[in-house]
Enzyme design. Structure first.
Site, short mmCIF file in Angstrom:
data_model
loop_
_atom_site.label_atom_id
_atom_site.label_comp_id
_atom_site.label_asym_id
_atom_site.label_seq_id
_atom_site.Cartn_x
_atom_site.Cartn_y
_atom_site.Cartn_z
N ASP A 25 68.54 57.25 -49.50
CA ASP A 25 69.68 57.48 -50.39
C ASP A 25 70.30 58.85 -50.15
OD1 ASP A 25 71.50 56.78 -52.34
OD2 ASP A 25 70.19 57.34 -54.02
N HIS A 42 76.98 57.54 -43.67
CA HIS A 42 76.22 56.37 -43.21
C HIS A 42 75.97 56.46 -41.70
CE1 HIS A 42 76.57 54.78 -47.14
NE2 HIS A 42 77.83 54.41 -47.06
N LEU A 136 54.63 49.88 -33.86
CA LEU A 136 55.04 50.06 -35.26
C LEU A 136 55.91 48.87 -35.66
CD1 LEU A 136 56.15 53.09 -37.21
CD2 LEU A 136 57.92 51.43 -36.87
C1 IPE Z 1 69.59 52.00 -53.11
O1 IPE Z 1 70.55 52.99 -53.07
C2 IPE Z 1 69.80 51.03 -52.01
C3 IPE Z 1 69.74 51.57 -50.64
C4 IPE Z 1 69.39 52.76 -50.26
C5 IPE Z 1 70.10 50.61 -49.66
P1 IPE Z 1 71.76 53.03 -54.11
O2 IPE Z 1 72.42 54.35 -53.92
O3 IPE Z 1 72.62 51.84 -53.96
O4 IPE Z 1 70.99 52.96 -55.50
P2 IPE Z 1 71.50 53.19 -57.00
O5 IPE Z 1 72.52 52.14 -57.28
O6 IPE Z 1 72.10 54.56 -57.07
O7 IPE Z 1 70.29 53.06 -57.83
C1 IPE Z 2 72.44 55.18 -49.27
O1 IPE Z 2 73.33 56.21 -49.48
C2 IPE Z 2 72.95 54.15 -48.29
C3 IPE Z 2 73.28 52.85 -48.85
C4 IPE Z 2 73.12 52.47 -50.08
C5 IPE Z 2 73.84 51.87 -47.94
P1 IPE Z 2 74.44 56.11 -50.59
O2 IPE Z 2 75.67 55.50 -49.97
O3 IPE Z 2 73.95 55.44 -51.79
O4 IPE Z 2 74.72 57.65 -50.87
P2 IPE Z 2 75.02 58.31 -52.28
O5 IPE Z 2 73.90 57.93 -53.18
O6 IPE Z 2 76.33 57.78 -52.74
O7 IPE Z 2 75.05 59.76 -51.98
MG MG Z 3 73.05 56.10 -53.49
#
Ligand code: IPE
Ligand code: IPE
Ligand code: MG
Length: 252
Positions: A25, A42, A136
């Site tokens: 995240d 990303h 792995l």
């Molecule tokens: C969780 O991240 C899912 C992934 C990393 C793929 P999100 O950023 O979507 O989670 P929430 O919604 O903040 O909990």
């Molecule tokens: C996690 O990073 C990646 C995915 C959920 C695909 P986020 O896109 O949720 O990044 P933040 O949480 O908005 O910083």
């Molecule tokens: Mg996120």
């Protein structure tokens, strides 16, 4: 008690976790902080995936499970979702050779039926191509949700045994989408949030949880080592007392 809890089997505990599961995240915030579009985060996150996969393999971790796209992420703006889908395709196209050469077995877990047919086919081919690798096992969770996983497993179990009226926890396990892996020893979430976000709900029952403020694109081998170090300090009691754990250690 009719059925024992499936968590009663205490796994072997080693200094290096066998299975690490990560919620990657913070990509969006990493980019926003740099005045870049979220998708740049990303793209940078893919570089982090590459280096963490290798770092895990070098450290003797057998299973690495990454949450790439949750069943809730469809709620994001359509353009961000489509960039993510394109990114998955590019990664599958470009990285599978390298993974195969490095002994990585790739698994893609989640409700793939909602993805583009081409992406589904590429995922299947990548899995088939790397199926015999043993260094792995990398599981990428895509359109995955912990509740989805439990429900699809229950559905299959009941369909296969329509006359049964009672099921044990151990009976469900083989139907879960990650039945091939032990449960995660260490769960890591980057990006500062302290929640599970519908990741591996069943399998995380006794995992050690580690949260870091580091955004995923900045999560490197040194950051992984901090998480492993924290894991090493934990006493995994699985319901027992500390004295029991110490006695067992002495005996072995
Ligand atoms: C969780 O991240 C899912 C992934 C990393 C793929 P999100 O950023 O979507 O989670 P929430 O919604 O903040 O909990
Ligand atoms: C996690 O990073 C990646 C995915 C959920 C695909 P986020 O896109 O949720 O990044 P933040 O949480 O908005 O910083
Ligand atoms: Mg996120």
């Amino acid at each position: 008690m009719k059925h024992q809890s499936s968590t009663l089997a205490v796994p072997e505990i080693s200094a290096v976790p066998r299975h690490v599961a990560i919620i990657m995240d913070g990509n969006g915030r990493w980019a926003t902080k740099r005045f870049l579009p979220r998708v740049a985060g990303h793209a940078k996150g893919v570089d982090a995936v590459r280096s963490i996969v290798e770092a895990c393999a070098v450290r003797g971790i057998e299973f690495l499970t990454l949450f790439a796209f949750s069943s809730e992420n469809w709620r994001r703006p359509a353009d961000e979702v489509s960039v993510l889908m394109r990114l998955f395709m590019t990664v599958l196209e470009r990285e599978v050779d390298r993974m195969d050469a490095n002994g990585i077995r790739l698994k893609i877990v989640g409700d793939m039926s909602r993805f583009d047919a081409k992406l589904q086919e590429m995922a299947l081919k990548a899995e088939q191509r790397t199926a015999a690798n043993t260094r792995l096992t990398l599981t990428v969770c895509a359109n995955y949700g912990g509740r989805w996983d439990i429900m699809q497993a229950v559905g299959k179990m009941v369909r296969e045994q329509p006359d049964a009226t009672d099921f044990s926890e151990d009976q469900l396990q083989p139907y879960l989408s990650m039945a091939y892996a032990p449960e995660p020893d260490l769960f890591i979430r980057t990006g500062g949030e302290q929640r599970i976000s519908n990741f591996l709900l069943w399998q995380l029952a006794y995992s050690e949880l580690y949260f870091t403020e580091t955004f995923w694109p900045d999560f490197d081998a040194a950051a992984l080592d901090l998480a492993i170090e924290s894991y090493r300090q934990r006493e995994r009691r699985f319901g027992r007392t500390s004295a029991q754990v110490l006695n067992q250690k002495k005996a072995s």
